[in-house]
Design a protein around this motif. Sequence first.
Motif, mmCIF file in Angstrom:
data_model
loop_
_atom_site.group_PDB
_atom_site.id
_atom_site.type_symbol
_atom_site.label_atom_id
_atom_site.label_comp_id
_atom_site.label_asym_id
_atom_site.label_seq_id
_atom_site.Cartn_x
_atom_site.Cartn_y
_atom_site.Cartn_z
ATOM 1 N N GLN A 144 0.822 -1.212 0.000
ATOM 2 C CA GLN A 144 0.000 0.000 0.000
ATOM 3 C C GLN A 144 0.852 1.256 0.000
ATOM 4 O OE1 GLN A 144 -2.984 -1.725 -0.948
ATOM 5 N NE2 GLN A 144 -3.585 0.276 -0.168
ATOM 6 N N ARG A 145 1.979 1.232 0.691
ATOM 7 C CA ARG A 145 2.830 2.427 0.685
ATOM 8 C C ARG A 145 3.417 2.656 -0.711
ATOM 9 N NH1 ARG A 145 0.763 1.444 4.566
ATOM 10 N NH2 ARG A 145 -0.767 2.614 3.367
ATOM 11 N N LYS B 183 1.952 1.826 -3.509
ATOM 12 C CA LYS B 183 0.838 2.334 -4.319
ATOM 13 C C LYS B 183 0.583 3.807 -4.045
ATOM 14 C CE LYS B 183 -1.784 -1.978 -4.864
ATOM 15 N NZ LYS B 183 -3.054 -2.668 -4.560
ATOM 16 N N GLU B 184 0.799 4.219 -2.797
ATOM 17 C CA GLU B 184 0.538 5.611 -2.428
ATOM 18 C C GLU B 184 1.695 6.538 -2.789
ATOM 19 O OE1 GLU B 184 -0.309 5.264 1.697
ATOM 20 O OE2 GLU B 184 -2.272 4.337 1.387
#
Length: 356
Positions: A285-286, A288-289
């Motif tokens: 997720q990091r 992707k962010e």
Amino acid sequence: PSEKSISANTLKLERIILQRLTKWGYKHNKIARLPMFPSRFFNMDGVHKLPANRRRGRFHHEDHYQKILMPEFSRIRKQLTKEKNIPRPVDPDKPWDKETNPYISYAKRQVKVDVRKRMDSPDYKFTCQRPRYNLAQFWFASLLIANTGIRPAEIVKLRHRDISVREDPEDGRWYTIFTITEETSKLGKYREAIARDFHHTWDRYQIFKRETEYYFNEEAKPDDWLFPRVWDKGELRYDLRIARLNNVMRPHLQRLGLHKTTVEGYEGIQVYFSAYSFRSYYITQRLKEGLNIYTLSKNAGVSIQTIMATYDYSENWAYRNEMTKHFKSLNDELPDSEHIERLRNSQMKWEPESEK
């Protein structure tokens, strides 16, 4: 293993164990010579080898984390903070004392109430001592890993003194900081891990610390383990730490239908969800962010090469915004309706020459 094959990693582990055993036997004259073992397994018939980034169950953001895990975490927190069910001293009008006025659960206070009637209550598990604390462990440990990326093997070595909250004088925000000492770190390197959700991890820690004090009838001190042993040979032990998070995670993941999952592209092969699935979720997720991989490697305590090989399992589509953000300012306008229709009509699959 699947019905047709076994994992090469499983065979490698068997080989290591057998090598140790036979070396011991040879050293102590139990066997005449050391046997030979295969050096490779993945090229044998009936053996499969998964890529490094697919060997554990990975949480899909929408289907797993948002739809299943987050509602469960919200439910647990709501129940832990429900005033009615919170454990209290035997005499609630007097201060808590470990010997003379210990904490008791709501279920023990209501012992005269019919057991079946109490069991029918949706709050039942949160009124009993052991189930309540077990759910609190699952809730806190899962969200701690999902918001910091700290290894499960490091989390079980944390003490209360390793958690702090710090204010940023520039913007007034508060950050939860975890100190990973050389003794705690898997790699033996000191680092500080910053939770991605600011002070909210600290707030959850305060709730969990209170639940630990209720369960063990102890006042949590800086040098105490964050996750005490609970039971050891039938005895409640606050002075020992748990060795692994397996028994904390597995029953609840199974209960939520997140025990095993199939591996795309490998028919019949399944992998397990575990505490490390939350670490994988954090890292993915990091990325992707848009968090740069160097900063991510420092916070998670893992090399850039390992992140690329083991944790990044997303397709390029997940990074489409990062790949095009340099051009968006020049192309902010969406296509008109006629153009969109042409684009949609162009979504055809080309057939190979052999299939025409």
